[in-house]
Scaffold this motif. Structure first.
Motif, PDB file in Angstrom:
ATOM      1  N   ARG A  45      66.812  29.841  52.301  1.00 31.17           N
ATOM      2  CA  ARG A  45      67.423  29.688  50.430  1.00 31.17           C
ATOM      3  C   ARG A  45      67.387  29.272  49.737  1.00 31.17           C
ATOM      4  NH1 ARG A  45      72.120  32.328  52.005  1.00 31.17           N
ATOM      5  NH2 ARG A  45      73.292  31.566  50.010  1.00 31.17           N
ATOM      6  N   GLU A  50      77.737  29.951  49.698  1.00 29.29           N
ATOM      7  CA  GLU A  50      78.213  30.087  48.996  1.00 29.29           C
ATOM      8  C   GLU A  50      79.640  28.489  49.030  1.00 29.29           C
ATOM      9  OE1 GLU A  50      79.423  33.341  49.080  1.00 29.29           O
ATOM     10  OE2 GLU A  50      77.700  34.825  47.762  1.00 29.29           O
ATOM     11  N   ASP A  51      79.821  27.939  50.615  1.00 30.01           N
ATOM     12  CA  ASP A  51      80.911  27.483  50.492  1.00 30.01           C
ATOM     13  C   ASP A  51      80.573  26.022  51.566  1.00 30.01           C
ATOM     14  OD1 ASP A  51      79.427  28.051  53.243  1.00 30.01           O
ATOM     15  OD2 ASP A  51      80.621  28.046  54.423  1.00 30.01           O
ATOM     16  N   TRP A  55      77.075  22.883  46.961  1.00 24.90           N
ATOM     17  CA  TRP A  55      77.345  23.886  45.985  1.00 24.90           C
ATOM     18  C   TRP A  55      78.544  23.878  45.000  1.00 24.90           C
ATOM     19  CZ3 TRP A  55      74.126  26.545  43.469  1.00 24.90           C
ATOM     20  CH2 TRP A  55      74.289  27.906  42.826  1.00 24.90           C
ATOM     21  N   GLN A  56      79.893  23.854  46.110  1.00 27.98           N
ATOM     22  CA  GLN A  56      81.202  23.200  44.825  1.00 27.98           C
ATOM     23  C   GLN A  56      80.568  22.724  44.188  1.00 27.98           C
ATOM     24  OE1 GLN A  56      82.833  25.488  45.211  1.00 27.98           O
ATOM     25  NE2 GLN A  56      82.257  26.751  46.180  1.00 27.98           N
ATOM     26  N   ASN A  83      83.986  41.951  43.366  1.00 25.01           N
ATOM     27  CA  ASN A  83      83.036  40.373  43.533  1.00 25.01           C
ATOM     28  C   ASN A  83      81.797  41.591  42.849  1.00 25.01           C
ATOM     29  OD1 ASN A  83      84.334  39.087  44.717  1.00 25.01           O
ATOM     30  ND2 ASN A  83      84.543  39.889  47.130  1.00 25.01           N
ATOM     31  N   THR A  87      78.358  36.218  38.548  1.00 25.51           N
ATOM     32  CA  THR A  87      78.625  35.166  39.263  1.00 25.51           C
ATOM     33  C   THR A  87      79.160  34.211  37.542  1.00 25.51           C
ATOM     34  OG1 THR A  87      77.101  34.435  39.261  1.00 25.51           O
ATOM     35  CG2 THR A  87      77.976  34.936  40.705  1.00 25.51           C
ATOM     36  N   ARG A 223      70.613  35.606  47.936  1.00 25.72           N
ATOM     37  CA  ARG A 223      70.600  34.913  47.204  1.00 25.72           C
ATOM     38  C   ARG A 223      70.623  35.452  45.771  1.00 25.72           C
ATOM     39  NH1 ARG A 223      64.932  34.467  48.976  1.00 25.72           N
ATOM     40  NH2 ARG A 223      63.448  35.069  46.820  1.00 25.72           N
ATOM     41  N   ARG A 261      75.419  37.358  44.408  1.00 20.03           N
ATOM     42  CA  ARG A 261      76.275  36.305  45.086  1.00 20.03           C
ATOM     43  C   ARG A 261      77.546  36.598  44.700  1.00 20.03           C
ATOM     44  NH1 ARG A 261      74.374  31.299  46.972  1.00 20.03           N
ATOM     45  NH2 ARG A 261      75.447  29.708  46.785  1.00 20.03           N
ATOM     46  N   ARG A 262      78.381  36.054  45.758  1.00 20.72           N
ATOM     47  CA  ARG A 262      79.880  36.492  45.224  1.00 20.72           C
ATOM     48  C   ARG A 262      80.648  35.629  44.579  1.00 20.72           C
ATOM     49  NH1 ARG A 262      82.457  39.435  49.530  1.00 20.72           N
ATOM     50  NH2 ARG A 262      83.805  38.513  49.525  1.00 20.72           N
ATOM     51  N   SER A 265      82.525  32.543  45.404  1.00 16.78           N
ATOM     52  CA  SER A 265      81.713  31.321  45.374  1.00 16.78           C
ATOM     53  C   SER A 265      81.980  30.276  44.125  1.00 16.78           C
ATOM     54  CB  SER A 265      80.122  31.355  45.682  1.00 16.78           C
ATOM     55  OG  SER A 265      79.862  32.016  44.131  1.00 16.78           O
ATOM     56  N   CYS A 266      82.017  30.565  42.269  1.00 15.91           N
ATOM     57  CA  CYS A 266      82.599  29.977  41.916  1.00 15.91           C
ATOM     58  C   CYS A 266      84.500  29.233  42.144  1.00 15.91           C
ATOM     59  CB  CYS A 266      82.797  30.504  40.491  1.00 15.91           C
ATOM     60  SG  CYS A 266      81.683  31.509  40.302  1.00 15.91           S
TER      61      CYS A 266
END
Length: 268
Positions: A45, A50-51, A55-56, A83, A87, A223, A261-262, A265-266
């Motif tokens: 990747r 995303e989780d 990344w957050q 979705n 993003t 991705r 990308r979902r 995830s933001c």
């Protein structure tokens, strides 16, 4: 007493080596069919999951989302197929690119609630213009109050008709080569036709962003991949253009391919 090693003649050694190479080739071919190369590529990747806390953390430190734009994103996520929108980090990337090239006119294929249109409008100067295309009048009306809240409604030119009709009308009106940015996020059946018309409408040096890019096996990328590969200037323009990047006129046109990308995830 140790027995001396038997000597192998040169022809026998060549035969043995050839047999070993043949066995290795056959094994590789068998494993290649059992384990296609794209499976191993997917494991590498370019972005964290995303989780992922990393990344957050990156999103929390890098995102500069306008309050109205954030409200529109959250509203869009509540809708069916919410979705499918771009993003928050993709929208910010496009907005930053629009600012960098001092864009004044943008083209947005696939309005939905107008999240991408509003992101571009916020990046344009007061006299800027975003032509956005949609066939369903419902979703844009959900986003219109937030366009107004951001004081950007006057920049967004909503066209409620098939995008191909709008593109042809713009070309017929003599607007070829006048747009700075184009975003393709409409139906995939007409993707090639959209692409060719957007190239005509973009000015030399403009930016063309294509969302939900599909790879060679017909599946959506796992991705968010952003690729910007301008033609090497010393090299002549190839006879067969690259399937992702094309040149616009004599100058170079930069294309972005954005995988899926979902949006959830933001950070919310």
């Amino acid at each position: 007493m140790t027995q001396p090693m038997p000597r192998i003649s040169v022809p026998a050694a060549l035969a043995l080596g050839s047999a070993a190479l043949g066995a290795a080739f056959a094994t590789g071919l068998f494993l290649g069919r059992r384990c296609p190369p794209w499976r191993s590529r997917r494991e590498k990747r370019l972005l964290p999951p995303e989780d992922s806390p990393l990344w957050q953390y990156l999103l929390s430190r890098s995102m500069r989302e306008h309050p109205a734009l954030r409200s529109l994103r959250l509203l869009t996520l509540e809708q069916p197929q919410g979705n499918s929108m771009m993003t928050c980090e993709q929208a910010q990337l496009l907005a930053n690119l629009a600012r960098l090239i001092k864009a004044k006119k943008a083209l947005d294929l696939g309005t939905f609630t107008g999240y991408s249109a509003l992101a571009l409008a916020l990046a344009l100067p007061p006299a800027g213009r975003v032509v956005t295309c949609e066939v369903n009048p419902g979703p844009p009306e959900l986003g219109r109050p937030l366009w107004r809240q951001a004081e950007e409604e006057h920049k967004i030119d909503l066209r409620l008709k098939p995008a191909l009709e709008t593109l042809d009308e713009l070309l017929a009106a003599g607007e070829a080569g006048t747009f700075d940015v184009a975003v393709m996020d409409a139906d995939k059946d007409n993707c090639t036709a959209y692409y060719e018309r957007c190239l005509q409408l973009l000015r030399p040096g403009g930016v063309l962003a294509v969302l939900s890019v599909r790879d060679r096996i017909g599946e959506e990328s796992s991705r968010a991949e952003c690729v910007c590969r301008p033609w090497p200037l010393p090299m002549p323009r190839p006879q067969t253009p690259h399937p992702v990047l094309r040149s616009s006129g004599e100058e170079r046109c930069c294309s972005l391919s954005l995988g899926t990308r979902r949006p959830s995830s933001c950070e919310t």
